[in-house]
Design an enzyme around this catalytic site. Structure first.
Site, mmCIF file in Angstrom:
data_model
loop_
_atom_site.group_PDB
_atom_site.id
_atom_site.type_symbol
_atom_site.label_atom_id
_atom_site.label_comp_id
_atom_site.label_asym_id
_atom_site.label_seq_id
_atom_site.Cartn_x
_atom_site.Cartn_y
_atom_site.Cartn_z
ATOM 1 N N SER A 142 0.826 -1.212 0.000
ATOM 2 C CA SER A 142 0.000 0.000 0.000
ATOM 3 C C SER A 142 0.852 1.250 0.000
ATOM 4 O O SER A 142 1.960 1.264 0.554
ATOM 5 C CB SER A 142 -0.893 -0.007 1.249
ATOM 6 O OG SER A 142 -1.521 1.238 1.438
ATOM 7 N N TYR A 167 -2.303 -0.448 10.008
ATOM 8 C CA TYR A 167 -2.511 -0.998 8.667
ATOM 9 C C TYR A 167 -1.234 -0.843 7.846
ATOM 10 O O TYR A 167 -0.752 -1.795 7.226
ATOM 11 C CB TYR A 167 -3.673 -0.297 7.981
ATOM 12 C CG TYR A 167 -3.791 -0.640 6.516
ATOM 13 C CD1 TYR A 167 -4.226 -1.899 6.108
ATOM 14 C CD2 TYR A 167 -3.462 0.299 5.532
ATOM 15 C CE1 TYR A 167 -4.330 -2.226 4.762
ATOM 16 C CE2 TYR A 167 -3.562 -0.023 4.185
ATOM 17 C CZ TYR A 167 -3.998 -1.279 3.806
ATOM 18 O OH TYR A 167 -4.088 -1.598 2.472
#
Length: 357
Positions: A142, A167
């Site tokens: 990501s 995350y």
């Protein structure tokens, strides 16, 4: 090839499965169909690929009624024994791991979900790939890994040691874990750092979905950091075309890699990290304006401070994807937003900003 796609009921996984099916690969998709967001949307994605909701039960192989080269199994990445049995049975050539606990903000509320899925689950994938001698493991990282880095555009050669959410930390951890397996066991791995993916069948927790729903329901939209944000919004079809190019070219190791001047994006092991985005940063308010223009209305805006875990700007340096894979994203935000809204209004039966019963 015989390809496993994890997260096949998810947004990107669904689109990737469709493209792999069309090009003739034998595809097996798995997903745990968790309730992080509306499971009906996930079941409807599966239905688009010929998977009958009524036939789904945990661990059961479902054959697509539309495509002879697609099968689906409801399975969780944390199910070590279930994964091992499946890998042994199917003998995959390539694995595309897109399954993960998504969402930056949700990681503030339920951090344990990210350790279970994104760390333990990914370890299980690595072990299965190692033991079954998988030719290439591609996995979703990501843009959030860039964290506090403010050097633009974000380059895979930049340091990513300062994440601002769990995350992001879990995705950075995946890259480190993959390198260890590439080095120790010769497992070819490629990390793809996705940049703000949007498009039809998207996730309901993403900005375009939230903005469109609120505007169509004549509700205000929340603009974080008082609108002073930029994102490298990337249309899902461009993302998928990039993945397809990467699937077909596994890493073999960088013979020029120098431990005295280490390149974080490659290794002497068969390992690499790639940015996959549009390569163009867009102001959040310009993105909202494009939605308003398409809908022919002006949104009521509520300006809010920056949320914990968010980064202010993202912008992908995609030069490696262009040079090595001839990657060329084509869809601008006006075209992409129009395609999303065309889908959204049909899927949710919105017409003239009112819900049709």
């Amino acid at each position: 090839m015989k390809i496993l796609v994890t997260g096949s009921a998810g947004f990107i996984g669904f689109h990737l499965v469709k493209s792999l099916i069309r090009r003739g690969d034998e595809v097996i998709g798995i997903d745990n169909i968790n309730d992080y967001y509306d499971v009906n949307l996930k079941f409807d994605r599966l239905a688009e690929t010929g998977i009958d909701r009524s036939e789904i039960s945990y661990g059961k192989e479902i054959r697509s009624i539309k495509y002879v080269n697609y099968k689906f199994i409801k399975l969780d990445l944390t199910d070590q024994d279930g994964l091992k049995t499946m890998f042994e049975a199917y003998k995959f050539d390539v694995v595309c791991n897109l399954a993960a606990q998504a969402g930056v903000r949700y990681s503030l509320e339920n951090p344990s979900a990210y350790i279970e899925s994104n760390i333990k689950g990914f370890l299980n994938i690595l072990e299965c790939c190692r033991n079954q001698h998988i030719e290439h493991l591609i996995y979703a990282s990501s843009s959030s890994v860039y964290g506090l880095n403010r050097v633009m555009p974000f380059s895979v050669n930049h340091n990513v040691d300062h994440p601002v959410s769990l995350y992001a930390a879990s995705k950075k951890s995946n890259e480190l874990m993959a390198h260890a397996y590439s080095y120790l066991f010769g497992l070819p791995t490629t990390a793809l750092r996705f940049f703000t993916v949007y498009g039809p069948w998207g996730r309901p927790d993403m900005a375009l979905f939230l903005f469109s729903k609120a505007i169509l329901e004549n509700k205000p939209i929340r603009i974080f950091n008082n609108g002073m944000m930029k994102r490298d919004f990337t249309y899902v079809d461009d993302i998928v075309q990039g993945i397809l190019k990467v699937i077909d070219k596994s890493p073999s190791g960088n013979l020029k890699w120098d431990g005295l001047n280490p390149d974080p994006s490659s290794s002497k092991a068969p390992y690499r990290v790639l940015n996959i985005g549009r390569g163009h940063s867009v102001k959040l308010l310009d993105f909202v304006s494009a939605i308003e223009k398409n809908l022919g209305t002006t949104a009521e805006k509520v300006y809010c401070p920056l949320q914990e875990g968010d980064v202010v700007d993202t912008w992908a340096d995609i030069s490696k994807m262009k040079d090595e894979f001839n990657y060329l994203p084509r869809v601008d935000i006006e075209e992409g937003i129009a395609a999303f809204l065309d889908w959204y209004r049909v899927y949710y039966s919105y017409c003239n900003q009112e819900v049709v019963a």
